[in-house]
Scaffold this motif. Structure first.
Motif, PDB file in Angstrom:
ATOM      1  N   ARG A 156      30.495  43.536  48.094  1.00 47.12           N
ATOM      2  CA  ARG A 156      30.713  42.517  47.066  1.00 47.12           C
ATOM      3  C   ARG A 156      31.313  43.130  45.815  1.00 47.12           C
ATOM      4  O   ARG A 156      32.155  42.543  45.153  1.00 47.12           O
ATOM      5  CB  ARG A 156      29.391  41.816  46.738  1.00 47.12           C
ATOM      6  N   GLY A 157      30.871  44.364  45.520  1.00 48.52           N
ATOM      7  CA  GLY A 157      31.355  45.016  44.307  1.00 48.52           C
ATOM      8  C   GLY A 157      32.852  45.278  44.310  1.00 48.52           C
ATOM      9  O   GLY A 157      33.457  45.415  43.236  1.00 48.52           O
ATOM     10  N   SER A 158      33.441  45.335  45.498  1.00 55.08           N
ATOM     11  CA  SER A 158      34.881  45.597  45.537  1.00 55.08           C
ATOM     12  C   SER A 158      35.687  44.395  45.052  1.00 55.08           C
ATOM     13  O   SER A 158      36.893  44.512  44.830  1.00 55.08           O
ATOM     14  CB  SER A 158      35.314  46.010  46.948  1.00 55.08           C
ATOM     15  N   LEU A 159      35.030  43.261  44.875  1.00 48.49           N
ATOM     16  CA  LEU A 159      35.720  42.072  44.351  1.00 48.49           C
ATOM     17  C   LEU A 159      35.653  41.999  42.825  1.00 48.49           C
ATOM     18  O   LEU A 159      36.321  41.175  42.204  1.00 48.49           O
ATOM     19  CB  LEU A 159      35.086  40.798  44.925  1.00 48.49           C
ATOM     20  N   GLN A 160      34.833  42.861  42.214  1.00 44.94           N
ATOM     21  CA  GLN A 160      34.576  42.684  40.783  1.00 44.94           C
ATOM     22  C   GLN A 160      35.778  43.000  39.905  1.00 44.94           C
ATOM     23  O   GLN A 160      35.970  42.383  38.860  1.00 44.94           O
ATOM     24  CB  GLN A 160      33.356  43.509  40.349  1.00 44.94           C
ATOM     25  N   GLY A 161      36.602  43.970  40.322  1.00 52.34           N
ATOM     26  CA  GLY A 161      37.802  44.247  39.536  1.00 52.34           C
ATOM     27  C   GLY A 161      38.719  43.035  39.475  1.00 52.34           C
ATOM     28  O   GLY A 161      39.349  42.757  38.438  1.00 52.34           O
ATOM     29  N   LEU A 162      38.765  42.290  40.584  1.00 49.56           N
ATOM     30  CA  LEU A 162      39.568  41.064  40.614  1.00 49.56           C
ATOM     31  C   LEU A 162      38.908  39.976  39.772  1.00 49.56           C
ATOM     32  O   LEU A 162      39.578  39.206  39.080  1.00 49.56           O
ATOM     33  CB  LEU A 162      39.733  40.585  42.065  1.00 49.56           C
ATOM     34  N   GLU A 163      37.588  39.910  39.823  1.00 47.12           N
ATOM     35  CA  GLU A 163      36.877  38.940  38.993  1.00 47.12           C
ATOM     36  C   GLU A 163      37.167  39.171  37.515  1.00 47.12           C
ATOM     37  O   GLU A 163      37.356  38.239  36.739  1.00 47.12           O
ATOM     38  CB  GLU A 163      35.361  39.066  39.223  1.00 47.12           C
ATOM     39  N   MET A 164      37.187  40.449  37.135  1.00 50.12           N
ATOM     40  CA  MET A 164      37.447  40.796  35.739  1.00 50.12           C
ATOM     41  C   MET A 164      38.908  40.591  35.370  1.00 50.12           C
ATOM     42  O   MET A 164      39.270  40.543  34.190  1.00 50.12           O
ATOM     43  CB  MET A 164      37.073  42.262  35.490  1.00 50.12           C
ATOM     44  N   GLY A 165      39.771  40.548  36.386  1.00 53.55           N
ATOM     45  CA  GLY A 165      41.209  40.433  36.130  1.00 53.55           C
ATOM     46  C   GLY A 165      41.832  41.736  35.679  1.00 53.55           C
ATOM     47  O   GLY A 165      42.915  41.762  35.101  1.00 53.55           O
ATOM     48  N   THR A 166      41.135  42.841  35.962  1.00 49.71           N
ATOM     49  CA  THR A 166      41.599  44.127  35.424  1.00 49.71           C
ATOM     50  C   THR A 166      41.969  45.147  36.486  1.00 49.71           C
ATOM     51  O   THR A 166      42.656  46.127  36.187  1.00 49.71           O
ATOM     52  CB  THR A 166      40.487  44.770  34.567  1.00 49.71           C
ATOM     53  N   ALA A 167      41.490  44.965  37.740  1.00 51.27           N
ATOM     54  CA  ALA A 167      41.668  46.047  38.718  1.00 51.27           C
ATOM     55  C   ALA A 167      41.660  45.497  40.135  1.00 51.27           C
ATOM     56  O   ALA A 167      40.618  45.482  40.798  1.00 51.27           O
ATOM     57  CB  ALA A 167      40.557  47.098  38.550  1.00 51.27           C
ATOM     58  N   GLY A 168      42.813  45.065  40.609  1.00 51.63           N
ATOM     59  CA  GLY A 168      42.899  44.499  41.958  1.00 51.63           C
ATOM     60  C   GLY A 168      42.717  45.515  43.058  1.00 51.63           C
ATOM     61  O   GLY A 168      42.342  45.179  44.173  1.00 51.63           O
ATOM     62  N   PRO A 187      26.345  33.873  58.201  1.00 48.50           N
ATOM     63  CA  PRO A 187      25.137  33.649  57.395  1.00 48.50           C
ATOM     64  C   PRO A 187      24.760  34.865  56.572  1.00 48.50           C
ATOM     65  O   PRO A 187      24.055  34.762  55.588  1.00 48.50           O
ATOM     66  CB  PRO A 187      24.054  33.351  58.440  1.00 48.50           C
ATOM     67  N   GLU A 188      25.229  36.037  56.978  1.00 46.79           N
ATOM     68  CA  GLU A 188      24.875  37.258  56.248  1.00 46.79           C
ATOM     69  C   GLU A 188      25.766  37.452  55.024  1.00 46.79           C
ATOM     70  O   GLU A 188      25.283  37.692  53.917  1.00 46.79           O
ATOM     71  CB  GLU A 188      25.023  38.481  57.163  1.00 46.79           C
ATOM     72  N   PHE A 189      27.069  37.354  55.217  1.00 44.10           N
ATOM     73  CA  PHE A 189      28.011  37.772  54.174  1.00 44.10           C
ATOM     74  C   PHE A 189      28.963  36.677  53.714  1.00 44.10           C
ATOM     75  O   PHE A 189      29.835  36.943  52.873  1.00 44.10           O
ATOM     76  CB  PHE A 189      28.843  38.959  54.680  1.00 44.10           C
ATOM     77  N   ALA A 214      21.072  39.286  49.973  1.00 46.25           N
ATOM     78  CA  ALA A 214      20.823  38.937  48.573  1.00 46.25           C
ATOM     79  C   ALA A 214      21.105  40.139  47.666  1.00 46.25           C
ATOM     80  O   ALA A 214      21.045  41.293  48.097  1.00 46.25           O
ATOM     81  CB  ALA A 214      19.369  38.498  48.404  1.00 46.25           C
ATOM     82  N   PHE A 215      21.407  39.854  46.403  1.00 44.81           N
ATOM     83  CA  PHE A 215      21.684  40.886  45.404  1.00 44.81           C
ATOM     84  C   PHE A 215      20.780  40.680  44.194  1.00 44.81           C
ATOM     85  O   PHE A 215      20.332  39.562  43.910  1.00 44.81           O
ATOM     86  CB  PHE A 215      23.152  40.805  44.960  1.00 44.81           C
ATOM     87  N   ALA A 216      20.568  41.768  43.459  1.00 44.82           N
ATOM     88  CA  ALA A 216      19.736  41.669  42.257  1.00 44.82           C
ATOM     89  C   ALA A 216      20.436  40.859  41.170  1.00 44.82           C
ATOM     90  O   ALA A 216      19.796  40.203  40.352  1.00 44.82           O
ATOM     91  CB  ALA A 216      19.414  43.074  41.739  1.00 44.82           C
ATOM     92  N   SER A 217      21.774  40.894  41.169  1.00 43.95           N
ATOM     93  CA  SER A 217      22.519  40.177  40.123  1.00 43.95           C
ATOM     94  C   SER A 217      23.362  39.075  40.762  1.00 43.95           C
ATOM     95  O   SER A 217      23.739  39.165  41.940  1.00 43.95           O
ATOM     96  CB  SER A 217      23.451  41.145  39.391  1.00 43.95           C
ATOM     97  N   ARG A 218      23.674  38.040  39.975  1.00 45.79           N
ATOM     98  CA  ARG A 218      24.574  36.997  40.470  1.00 45.79           C
ATOM     99  C   ARG A 218      26.003  37.544  40.502  1.00 45.79           C
ATOM    100  O   ARG A 218      26.362  38.395  39.685  1.00 45.79           O
ATOM    101  CB  ARG A 218      24.517  35.766  39.553  1.00 45.79           C
ATOM    102  N   PHE A 219      26.808  37.003  41.408  1.00 44.88           N
ATOM    103  CA  PHE A 219      28.203  37.440  41.508  1.00 44.88           C
ATOM    104  C   PHE A 219      28.945  37.084  40.228  1.00 44.88           C
ATOM    105  O   PHE A 219      29.756  37.866  39.720  1.00 44.88           O
ATOM    106  CB  PHE A 219      28.842  36.774  42.728  1.00 44.88           C
ATOM    107  N   ARG A 220      28.651  35.894  39.708  1.00 47.92           N
ATOM    108  CA  ARG A 220      29.267  35.460  38.454  1.00 47.92           C
ATOM    109  C   ARG A 220      28.139  35.146  37.467  1.00 47.92           C
ATOM    110  O   ARG A 220      27.722  34.000  37.339  1.00 47.92           O
ATOM    111  CB  ARG A 220      30.127  34.215  38.684  1.00 47.92           C
ATOM    112  N   PRO A 221      27.654  36.184  36.774  1.00 48.69           N
ATOM    113  CA  PRO A 221      26.476  35.989  35.926  1.00 48.69           C
ATOM    114  C   PRO A 221      26.690  34.957  34.831  1.00 48.69           C
ATOM    115  O   PRO A 221      25.731  34.301  34.391  1.00 48.69           O
ATOM    116  CB  PRO A 221      26.229  37.383  35.326  1.00 48.69           C
ATOM    117  N   ASP A 222      27.934  34.782  34.377  1.00 48.68           N
ATOM    118  CA  ASP A 222      28.173  33.864  33.252  1.00 48.68           C
ATOM    119  C   ASP A 222      28.474  32.443  33.680  1.00 48.68           C
ATOM    120  O   ASP A 222      28.591  31.552  32.843  1.00 48.68           O
ATOM    121  CB  ASP A 222      29.349  34.386  32.396  1.00 48.68           C
TER     122      ASP A 222
END
Ligand code: SF4
Ligand code: SF4
Length: 269
Positions: free
Chosen positions: A54-66, A147-149, A257-265
């Motif tokens: 999931r973390g590999s999507l975060q750069g794209l979420e931020m718009g900073t690191a595809g 159902p897993e991912f 499940a993860f400790a943090s939401r994918f989109r916390p805001d």
């Protein structure tokens, strides 16, 4: 080798999802998409799933690191593991053919070797195979959801003449027709007010009609399938794919499940 022994072996090698379908479940496909057009002795179609962090999507979420997604797509690992599993099957005296996901537009790129054979390349329908092997369903966004991912996995296939105990086709439900994938698309490429349906080995799959030409030039995070020279994009990293990840996690649909939401805001629906 029994189906159970194979699954234990594959799990031990880090494969996240493993399902087996008898080749008869692929009878609906024309030779251009049939396992039997690649390996005619096929009895079992083994589908392997490798999670995409999931973390590999975060750069794209931020718009900073595809490029972070490129590191997360398990091309080399999936290739190596599938290769090793083929060797282990062949050590038992059964033939094993590794098959990697290819863009559908790689079909009919060559000249048939004889009139009774399809033109190369024969490309299997991986999402259909995953459903047939019990791993997941094709969601409205026109991608595999497990159902897993949810949509976060890459698949490989092994065709073998070993007759392994099959899994039941997937009968659960992951997609809830929320429309978030279509809402997220800036190009309006997914039309949530209509459905396109296609038969499965049991029942049918329905998804929103997709204007794939828009996806080919999408700037929100598409990537290419590893080892495919086709132009059909892999859409997990795009706005549509990430919206689906956020929605399925927030609605408690996924077992991972993860400790943090994918989109916390983001406000929860
Ligand atoms: S890949 Fe881009 S254009 Fe295609 S459906 Fe997703 S967001 Fe829309
Ligand atoms: S975003 Fe909603 S409608 Fe689209 S595939 Fe995911 S769960 Fe289904």
């Amino acid at each position: 080798m029994t189906s159970r022994e194979f699954k234990e072996l594959a799990q031990g090698m880090g494969v996240d999802l493993i399902g087996v379908a008898p080749v008869a479940r692929f009878a609906l496909f024309s030779p251009e998409a049939s396992p039997l057009a690649i390996q005619p002795q096929t009895r079992s179609v083994i589908v392997l799933g490798f999670s995409i962090p999931r973390g590999s999507l975060q750069g794209l979420e931020m718009g900073t690191a595809g490029y972070t997604l490129g590191m997360g797509i398990p091309g080399a690992v999936a290739l190596e593991t599938t290769y090793q599993l083929c060797r282990r099957i062949e050590n038992e005296g059964w033939e094993a053919t590794p098959v990697f996901q290819q863009a559908g537009d790689m079909r009919r790129q060559g000249v048939a070797v004889s009139p009774d054979k399809p033109e190369p390349n024969v490309i299997l329908e991986f999402d259909f195979a995953a459903h047939a092997a019990g791993l997941g369903e094709i969601g409205r966004g026109k991608w595999l959801l497990t159902p897993e991912f949810g949509p976060r996995q890459m698949l490989t296939i092994i065709l073998t003449d070993a007759e392994l105990q099959p899994d039941e086709p997937f009968s659960g439900s992951v997609c809830d027709n929320c429309g978030k994938c279509a809402e997220a698309c800036p190009a309006g490429a997914l039309k949530a007010d209509a459905l396109h349906c296609a038969p499965l080995c049991e029942g049918e799959a329905c998804w929103y009609p997709l204007h794939i030409e828009s996806c080919r030039v999408c700037k929100t995070g598409i990537s290419r399938l590893p080892y495919s020279t086709g132009s059909e994009p892999f859409r997990l990293g795009a706005a549509c794919g990430r919206a689906c990840v956020a929605h399925l996690e927030d609605s408690g649909k996924l077992t991972r499940a993860f400790a943090s939401r994918f989109r916390p805001d983001e406000k929860e629906a």
